[in-house]
Write a protein that holds these residues in place. Structure first.
Motif, mmCIF file in Angstrom:
data_model
loop_
_atom_site.group_PDB
_atom_site.id
_atom_site.type_symbol
_atom_site.label_atom_id
_atom_site.label_comp_id
_atom_site.label_asym_id
_atom_site.label_seq_id
_atom_site.Cartn_x
_atom_site.Cartn_y
_atom_site.Cartn_z
ATOM 1 N N ARG A 128 56.911 77.954 -9.551
ATOM 2 C CA ARG A 128 56.036 77.173 -9.738
ATOM 3 C C ARG A 128 54.673 76.902 -8.396
ATOM 4 O O ARG A 128 55.472 76.057 -8.333
ATOM 5 C CB ARG A 128 56.106 75.888 -10.663
ATOM 6 C CG ARG A 128 55.226 75.599 -11.712
ATOM 7 C CD ARG A 128 55.735 74.198 -12.586
ATOM 8 N NE ARG A 128 54.497 73.837 -13.224
ATOM 9 C CZ ARG A 128 54.703 72.907 -14.306
ATOM 10 N NH1 ARG A 128 56.021 72.676 -14.344
ATOM 11 N NH2 ARG A 128 53.886 72.295 -15.034
ATOM 12 N N GLY A 129 53.257 77.353 -8.862
ATOM 13 C CA GLY A 129 52.730 76.428 -7.830
ATOM 14 C C GLY A 129 52.973 77.422 -6.817
ATOM 15 O O GLY A 129 51.523 77.450 -6.215
ATOM 16 N N GLN A 134 51.019 81.856 -8.300
ATOM 17 C CA GLN A 134 49.746 82.825 -8.802
ATOM 18 C C GLN A 134 50.149 84.095 -8.845
ATOM 19 O O GLN A 134 48.439 84.656 -9.272
ATOM 20 C CB GLN A 134 49.338 81.830 -7.684
ATOM 21 C CG GLN A 134 49.026 80.105 -7.708
ATOM 22 C CD GLN A 134 48.546 79.658 -6.678
ATOM 23 O OE1 GLN A 134 47.975 80.333 -5.740
ATOM 24 N NE2 GLN A 134 48.461 78.504 -6.934
ATOM 25 N N VAL A 138 48.124 86.157 -12.047
ATOM 26 C CA VAL A 138 47.022 87.000 -12.129
ATOM 27 C C VAL A 138 47.523 88.742 -12.199
ATOM 28 O O VAL A 138 46.352 88.951 -13.302
ATOM 29 C CB VAL A 138 46.232 87.322 -10.602
ATOM 30 C CG1 VAL A 138 45.127 88.455 -10.303
ATOM 31 C CG2 VAL A 138 45.748 85.755 -9.815
ATOM 32 N N MET A 141 47.224 88.714 -16.377
ATOM 33 C CA MET A 141 45.908 88.694 -16.371
ATOM 34 C C MET A 141 45.483 90.031 -16.602
ATOM 35 O O MET A 141 44.980 90.803 -17.142
ATOM 36 C CB MET A 141 44.886 87.663 -15.790
ATOM 37 C CG MET A 141 45.237 86.517 -16.041
ATOM 38 S SD MET A 141 44.252 85.714 -17.144
ATOM 39 C CE MET A 141 43.294 85.705 -16.754
ATOM 40 N N ILE A 142 45.293 90.844 -15.189
ATOM 41 C CA ILE A 142 45.405 91.837 -15.269
ATOM 42 C C ILE A 142 46.164 93.037 -16.271
ATOM 43 O O ILE A 142 45.364 94.365 -17.096
ATOM 44 C CB ILE A 142 45.493 92.981 -13.697
ATOM 45 C CG1 ILE A 142 44.728 92.143 -12.879
ATOM 46 C CG2 ILE A 142 45.063 94.035 -13.847
ATOM 47 C CD1 ILE A 142 44.524 92.346 -11.519
ATOM 48 N N VAL A 144 46.656 92.470 -19.169
ATOM 49 C CA VAL A 144 46.450 92.338 -20.402
ATOM 50 C C VAL A 144 45.183 93.239 -20.534
ATOM 51 O O VAL A 144 44.901 93.162 -21.919
ATOM 52 C CB VAL A 144 46.904 90.874 -21.488
ATOM 53 C CG1 VAL A 144 48.126 90.875 -21.238
ATOM 54 C CG2 VAL A 144 45.545 90.054 -20.701
ATOM 55 N N SER A 145 44.880 93.508 -19.484
ATOM 56 C CA SER A 145 42.887 93.564 -19.534
ATOM 57 C C SER A 145 42.441 95.193 -19.619
ATOM 58 O O SER A 145 41.278 95.568 -19.665
ATOM 59 C CB SER A 145 41.899 92.543 -18.216
ATOM 60 O OG SER A 145 42.600 91.607 -18.508
ATOM 61 N N VAL A 146 44.033 95.740 -18.680
ATOM 62 C CA VAL A 146 43.254 97.122 -18.694
ATOM 63 C C VAL A 146 44.111 97.653 -19.942
ATOM 64 O O VAL A 146 44.883 97.750 -20.353
ATOM 65 C CB VAL A 146 44.566 97.363 -17.141
ATOM 66 C CG1 VAL A 146 44.454 99.306 -17.647
ATOM 67 C CG2 VAL A 146 43.550 97.321 -16.163
ATOM 68 N N ARG A 203 54.109 85.734 -20.004
ATOM 69 C CA ARG A 203 54.551 84.574 -20.286
ATOM 70 C C ARG A 203 54.770 83.193 -20.827
ATOM 71 O O ARG A 203 55.350 82.194 -20.417
ATOM 72 C CB ARG A 203 53.018 84.364 -20.529
ATOM 73 C CG ARG A 203 51.537 83.387 -20.512
ATOM 74 C CD ARG A 203 50.418 83.592 -21.904
ATOM 75 N NE ARG A 203 49.505 84.446 -20.302
ATOM 76 C CZ ARG A 203 48.221 84.340 -20.477
ATOM 77 N NH1 ARG A 203 47.795 83.382 -21.475
ATOM 78 N NH2 ARG A 203 47.103 84.353 -19.466
ATOM 79 N N ARG A 206 58.025 82.397 -19.024
ATOM 80 C CA ARG A 206 57.888 80.864 -17.780
ATOM 81 C C ARG A 206 57.313 80.160 -18.596
ATOM 82 O O ARG A 206 57.938 79.525 -17.976
ATOM 83 C CB ARG A 206 56.151 81.713 -17.115
ATOM 84 C CG ARG A 206 55.880 80.530 -16.279
ATOM 85 C CD ARG A 206 54.415 81.208 -14.848
ATOM 86 N NE ARG A 206 54.352 80.087 -14.395
ATOM 87 C CZ ARG A 206 52.544 79.158 -14.809
ATOM 88 N NH1 ARG A 206 52.858 79.500 -15.974
ATOM 89 N NH2 ARG A 206 52.891 78.361 -14.023
ATOM 90 N N LEU A 210 59.796 76.863 -17.841
ATOM 91 C CA LEU A 210 59.195 75.492 -17.488
ATOM 92 C C LEU A 210 59.930 75.181 -18.043
ATOM 93 O O LEU A 210 60.490 74.058 -17.585
ATOM 94 C CB LEU A 210 58.100 75.666 -16.929
ATOM 95 C CG LEU A 210 57.472 76.001 -16.252
ATOM 96 C CD1 LEU A 210 56.039 76.659 -15.930
ATOM 97 C CD2 LEU A 210 57.964 75.626 -14.605
#
Lengths: 319, 311
Positions: A128-129, A134, A138, A141-142, A144-146, A203, A206, A210
């Motif tokens: 974590r962190g 990180q 990222v 995020m990529i 879910v975007s493509v 996601r 994670r 945590l």
């Protein structure tokens, strides 16, 4: 548990009934003669006007709306969905022929996204962190975007056309039928569909991990002097797994939606590509039936998820 | 062992807080000005990057008629399937149309569909959801049930079903997206309003005898807006992806109109896929970049609207 199951079922049943009613309403309102939909093409070919009228009468098409709905519902419950407008084949047979391919693809994609998603989520939570966390965030995020289909096209270009490792599409070569022979065809669509669903699982895994890491039993395990890896992987991850199991059920709508697009790109002969063909041909009975089946499957899955959650966590039953 | 753990447990965030404390003790910190949420969002590097990419794409789409040298629809059979060059930045397609120009002009429609659908869905969802959450009643229960019906379907199945009924056009597509998308914003707004309803200031306003509409839309709604804005951003991204997928399948915007999905439609042909990468690869990357930038912005908004989501 029995009372809870019953309560959940009583919430589920009216919803399912409402869905069948809406779909029937859709069938009634869309163009397409109900006679051809119910009688089948062979019978239609040899009839004149008066015979058609008699047929309408005998099929009860002049009955009140509700009577027709219940007759249709009775048919649906017995697995009789009527006929496809374009080919005249019973819809139940079309779906039965296509379903195994879709289930095969979905199961493989579910496996890929569950394994990959929970492993990456675990790695992310344990770091974590830090840079890895990180980078994975990222990457998610990529992910879910493509667009799924664009990802599919790029993989076909790379793995099938340039590297020639895997076939371009289809489910099998004509002469082979065993699962082992089909495997090369399954790999790419399953990976593309699976990877495109991985970000959500990651996601969730994670956050779930945590949450587990902060629990008291983790400190107890450490204070017993257990090795760090064992504490994280055995004690923590197992506690984190229960909500991840729930997430598998909730991925069903994504899976159904995703398989429509993926089946098209890879020419996978499943229900999704049949659905697209039906939408293109305005073959309403088939479109409506497949939509109905998919929504019933989603409702049933969320019912099962509720039961599984309650079985894993008794507190849920009280709310 | 414990010291090592303590050090290992320190994240980037801890280091940041230490630096802030040092700066404060040295008297270097100025008093903060402006909106806290805005400052926070501008401090997030990824969402700044997202904002930059987003603005660049939106601006070039808006200015497309002035940037492009070619008409996106103009067929030129003397220069068919040319690879990228100085004359045609992204090359030309099967009919000799300039792809760069098509991508920029297509962006106008794609972004319009995505943003328009998200705003339309939000307008309906917020309007119904805030009053429903505040007052309840039979209408609220009916809308709640209706949104459940819409949300039970896998979204793309419902969208395709509606496309098969109402037919393909830009405005139909926006209507379908609004019809299938209002539910999630409605439920979210409603849930926020349900919790805000219990706060004391609302009781006080009620005791003063203010009209319900005024309490609901003027005094409560602004406090519910943070997460709703995040939702609008993320649904813009989702609708753009859906438009692209539908048009790629040939079931979205009619093929005559250039949109990002329609340009990609050419890649259904395995020949194009294998040999003419410039027809589909750049536009696919533009869609991905644009959606990614919107998601980064949404993420930044989420962090600034709801500090409890950090980390």
């Amino acid at each position: 548990m029995i009372a809870y199951t019953l309560r959940r079922f009583l919430a589920l049943a009216p919803m399912m009934l409402l869905m069948t009613f809406l779909v029937f309403l859709g069938l009634e309102l869309t163009p397409g003669d109900a006679v051809s939909f119910i009688a089948g093409p062979e019978a239609m070919a040899n009839m004149d006007g008066s015979q058609l009228a008699a047929l309408r009468e005998s099929l009860g098409l002049d009955d009140p709306f509700l009577a027709r709905y219940f007759r249709w519902l009775g048919g649906v419950l017995r697995g009789d969905f009527g006929y496809s407008l374009t080919s005249g084949v019973p819809i139940a047979r079309i779906v039965a022929e296509r379903l195994p391919a879709t289930l095969e693809l979905s199961a493989a994609a579910l496996l890929v996204s569950t394994l990959l998603g929970s492993a990456l989520g675990l790695a992310s939570a344990l770091n974590r962190g830090k840079a890895l966390d990180q980078a994975l965030t990222v990457a998610g995020m990529i992910g879910v975007s493509v667009p799924e289909f664009f990802f599919g096209l790029v993989s076909i270009l790379v793995f099938s056309i340039e590297l020639k490792w895997l076939p371009v599409g289809g489910r099998t070569r004509p002469e082979y039928l065993g699962l082992w022979d089909r495997l090369p065809h399954l790999v790419l669509p399953a990976l593309v569909l699976g990877v495109s669903m991985t970000a959500g699982v990651m996601r969730y895994a994670r956050a779930s991990m945590l949450d587990a890491l902060g629990k008291d039993f983790m400190r107890t395990a450490r204070s017993k002097g257990l090795p760090e890896a064992r504490v994280d992987l055995v004690h923590g991850f197992r506690a984190a797994l229960a909500p991840i199991a729930v997430l598998i059920g909730f991925r069903l709508p994504m899976l159904i939606g995703g398989s429509v697009v993926i089946e098209q790109i890879f020419q996978w002969p499943g229900v999704g590509s049949e659905f697209l063909a039906a939408v293109r041909g305005q073959n309403y009975p088939l479109v409506m039936t497949i939509a109905l089946l998919s929504v019933l499957a989603v409702l049933a899955a969320s019912f099962l998820v509720d039961l599984a959650t309650a079985a894993l966590d008794p507190r849920v039953k009280l709310s | 062992m414990p010291e090592r753990r303590a050090r290992a447990g320190r994240s980037r965030l801890d280091g940041k807080l230490d630096r802030i404390r040092e700066a404060e003790e040295a008297g270097l910190l100025e008093h903060a000005r402006g909106s806290r949420a805005l400052r926070k969002m501008l401090g997030n590097r990824l969402s700044l990057l997202g904002l930059a990419v987003f603005s660049a794409i939106v601006l070039s789409a808006l200015l497309a008629p002035w940037i492009c040298r070619y008409d996106p629809q103009k067929i030129d059979l003397r220069s068919v399937l040319r690879p990228p060059s100085a004359a045609h930045l992204f090359g030309t397609d099967k009919l000799g149309r300039d792809i760069f120009s098509r991508v920029l002009h297509g962006g106008r429609i794609s972004i319009l569909v995505g943003l328009g659908s998200a705003l339309g869905a939000a307008a309906i969802g917020i309007l119904l959801g805030s009053y429903g959450g505040y007052k309840g009643g039979p209408a609220d229960r009916a809308f709640l049930r209706l949104s459940e019906v819409f949300m039970a379907f896998p979204q793309i199945i419902l969208v395709l079903l509606l496309v098969s009924i109402v037919g393909q056009s830009v405005s139909n597509l926006v209507l379908i997206f609004v019809a299938t998308g209002w539910g999630s914003i409605y439920r979210m707004t409603r849930a926020r309003m349900l919790s805000i309803r219990e706060e004391e200031y609302v009781q006080a306003l009620r005791a003063f005898g203010l009209p319900d509409l005024l309490i609901c839309y003027k005094h409560m709604l602004p406090n519910a807006l943070g997460p709703i804005m995040v939702n609008i951003t993320l649904s813009t991204a989702m609708f753009i992806l859906q438009e692209a997928a539908l048009s790629f399948l040939g079931l979205g915007v009619p093929l005559e109109i250039a949109t990002w999905g329609n340009i990609l439609n050419a890649a259904n042909d395995i020949n194009v896929l294998a040999r003419y990468w410039w027809i589909w690869l750049p536009v696919g990357s533009v869609i991905s970049l644009f959606v990614l930038s919107v998601n980064f912005i949404g993420d930044g908004l989420r962090d600034s609207a709801d500090p409890s989501q950090l980390g």
